[in-house]
Design an enzyme around this catalytic site. Structure first.
Site, PDB file in Angstrom:
ATOM      1  N   ASP A  84      -7.028  -4.108   0.350  1.00  0.00           N
ATOM      2  CA  ASP A  84      -6.733  -4.102   1.790  1.00  0.00           C
ATOM      3  C   ASP A  84      -8.058  -4.196   2.559  1.00  0.00           C
ATOM      4  O   ASP A  84      -8.226  -3.638   3.639  1.00  0.00           O
ATOM      5  CB  ASP A  84      -5.953  -2.832   2.182  1.00  0.00           C
ATOM      6  CG  ASP A  84      -5.203  -2.968   3.504  1.00  0.00           C
ATOM      7  OD1 ASP A  84      -5.180  -4.067   4.084  1.00  0.00           O
ATOM      8  OD2 ASP A  84      -4.645  -1.954   3.957  1.00  0.00           O
ATOM      9  N   HIS A 138       0.830  -1.215   0.000  1.00  0.00           N
ATOM     10  CA  HIS A 138       0.000   0.000   0.000  1.00  0.00           C
ATOM     11  C   HIS A 138       0.867   1.270   0.000  1.00  0.00           C
ATOM     12  O   HIS A 138       0.993   1.975   0.995  1.00  0.00           O
ATOM     13  CB  HIS A 138      -1.102   0.020   1.058  1.00  0.00           C
ATOM     14  CG  HIS A 138      -0.761  -0.490   2.433  1.00  0.00           C
ATOM     15  ND1 HIS A 138       0.265   0.011   3.184  1.00  0.00           N
ATOM     16  CD2 HIS A 138      -1.336  -1.447   3.187  1.00  0.00           C
ATOM     17  CE1 HIS A 138       0.292  -0.620   4.347  1.00  0.00           C
ATOM     18  NE2 HIS A 138      -0.664  -1.519   4.363  1.00  0.00           N
ATOM     19  N   HIS A 188      -7.395   6.574   1.242  1.00  0.00           N
ATOM     20  CA  HIS A 188      -6.034   6.284   1.708  1.00  0.00           C
ATOM     21  C   HIS A 188      -4.991   7.163   1.024  1.00  0.00           C
ATOM     22  O   HIS A 188      -3.935   7.420   1.599  1.00  0.00           O
ATOM     23  CB  HIS A 188      -5.679   4.817   1.454  1.00  0.00           C
ATOM     24  CG  HIS A 188      -6.170   3.875   2.509  1.00  0.00           C
ATOM     25  ND1 HIS A 188      -7.475   3.499   2.619  1.00  0.00           N
ATOM     26  CD2 HIS A 188      -5.514   3.241   3.524  1.00  0.00           C
ATOM     27  CE1 HIS A 188      -7.611   2.668   3.633  1.00  0.00           C
ATOM     28  NE2 HIS A 188      -6.434   2.507   4.203  1.00  0.00           N
ATOM     29  N   ASN A 221       0.968   4.598   2.267  1.00  0.00           N
ATOM     30  CA  ASN A 221       0.428   4.356   3.607  1.00  0.00           C
ATOM     31  C   ASN A 221       1.386   3.464   4.399  1.00  0.00           C
ATOM     32  O   ASN A 221       1.847   2.443   3.899  1.00  0.00           O
ATOM     33  CB  ASN A 221      -0.956   3.701   3.517  1.00  0.00           C
ATOM     34  CG  ASN A 221      -1.931   4.558   2.736  1.00  0.00           C
ATOM     35  OD1 ASN A 221      -2.349   4.203   1.631  1.00  0.00           O
ATOM     36  ND2 ASN A 221      -2.261   5.711   3.275  1.00  0.00           N
TER      37      ASN A 221
HETATM   38 ZN   LIG Z   1      -3.320  -4.935   5.051  1.00  0.00          ZN
END
Ligand SMILES: [Zn+2]
Length: 374
Positions: free
Chosen positions: A263, A208, A242, A211
């Site tokens: 996610d 990600h 995000h 993040n």
């Molecule tokens: Zn995760």
């Protein structure tokens, strides 16, 4: 299985085609529409099924619960067009991870009808930085080869997230890569230099992106800088919560094979309220999932919504589709999924002009509830 034929706008590895797609469990052939047939723009859109390499849960079920949870999660996501996924663990005591892996192992070996195929495990934690845990519970463990091999023997790890700046982790990357695992940087407080060293050691991607890692500053480019400057692959959560759309556009210009993950947590597909994420209590409100502290805790995203979000940012539909199917398949080295081509598994998502899921085919079989995702 008797062959099925669909007619529509089909995305193939070489571009769009108006015509017929014939398949049983696998794609048999593609036929271009004859020029005498009028091609209407409202034909159904046929894309390769989505491949989500980062899924924790859905519909009030968390993969850390073990047992059947992974199958239940795979069923929920299949209704949104996900045909393959990696079951993702959270940081937890060793025994809890083992419990989740045992459930995943069964789900991988004995796939069920109407469930997305679970291609393996994304081990997200416990090898993370205590400084950048986000929603991961504070139970980090220093990575060792023996522990990873132990986990890998229970259920095949395809992707592993670690913080490379933690003592001992950098040296492990070549051995983990040699096991066929894609090692990713994530939940890391490391510097740009730590990122570059990890890439040299064999890191394949970033978890990600933006993040749970150090951001880009022009004097200290951080882990984000290492990714933008050097990565070929990275995952990104396009729920538009995000990551700011401007940061998504920046990453799209910098990382050729940026691909999308959800996610997704147990709160996905559920009304606003209180849910669990691993051992943490989380709250779903206004499309976000947060800890009591307010920090984001995974997402409530599904892959069909990810597709619509990318298109809303101005990406062409074929580009958006590649980032949800083909690139993640290529990243794992899976050649017979993530594309509509003769010989590939008939993992298909059929969408209307508003990009809403109408039908999902899992290895050629029509998903029962495909026309009405929750
Ligand atoms: Zn995760």
């Amino acid at each position: 299985m008797a062959p099925t034929t669909l007619y529509g706008r089909i995305l193939t590895p070489t571009g769009w085609m108006h015509g017929e797609l014939t398949f049983d469990q696998r794609v048999i052939k593609l036929n271009e529409a004859s020029t005498r047939v009028t091609v209407s723009e409202d034909l159904p859109i046929i894309l390769p099924g989505f491949i989500d390499l980062h899924v924790h849960g859905g519909h009030n079920v968390d993969i850390m619960q073990g047992n059947r949870s992974a199958i239940d999660v795979a069923k929920i996501h299949a209704r949104h067009g996900t045909t393959s996924m990696l079951g993702t663990t959270m940081t937890a005591p060793e025994a809890d991870i083992e419990h989740a892996l045992r459930g995943l192992s069964k789900a991988i070996r004995e796939p069920e009808k109407d469930a997305a195929r679970i291609l393996g495990v994304h081990l997200e934690g416990p090898f993370l930085s205590p400084k950048r845990l986000g929603a991961q519970p504070p139970v980090v463990i220093e990575a060792t080869l023996a522990l990873t091999e132990y986990f890998h023997a229970i259920a095949p790890i395809r992707v592993l997230t670690l913080a490379p700046e933690i003592a001992g982790h950098l040296g492990l990357i070549p051995a983990l890569s040699a096991m066929g695992i894609r090692v990713q940087i994530g939940h890391s407080a490391g510097s740009y230099e730590d990122g570059v060293a990890a890439l040299r050691a064999g890191v394949a991607g970033f978890t990600h992106l933006f993040n749970g890692m150090t951001g880009l500053n022009h004097y200290q480019p951080g882990m984000v800088g290492a990714a933008l400057a050097h990565a070929n692959y990275a995952e990104l959560i396009p729920d538009l919560q995000h990551v700011h759309p401007g940061a998504i556009r920046t990453a799209l210009r910098a990382i050729p094979r940026l691909y999308c993950v959800t996610d997704a947590t147990a709160a996905t597909g559920m009304p606003d309220g209180e849910y669990s994420l691993g051992s943490q209590q989380v709250f779903k409100c206004l499309g976000c999932v947060r800890l009591a502290s307010g920090s984001l805790a995974g997402s409530a995203l599904t892959m069909d919504q990810a597709l619509r979000n990318l298109v809303s940012l101005g990406l062409a539909l074929d580009d958006a589709s590649n980032r949800l199917s083909r690139f993640p398949a290529d990243y794992l080295g899976v050649q017979d999924r993530g594309r509509i081509a003769p010989g590939a598994w008939a993992d298909l998502v059929v969408l209307d002009q508003q990009l809403e899921v109408r039908h999902v085919f899992l290895e050629g079989r029509l998903l029962n509830s495909g026309s009405n995702p929750p």
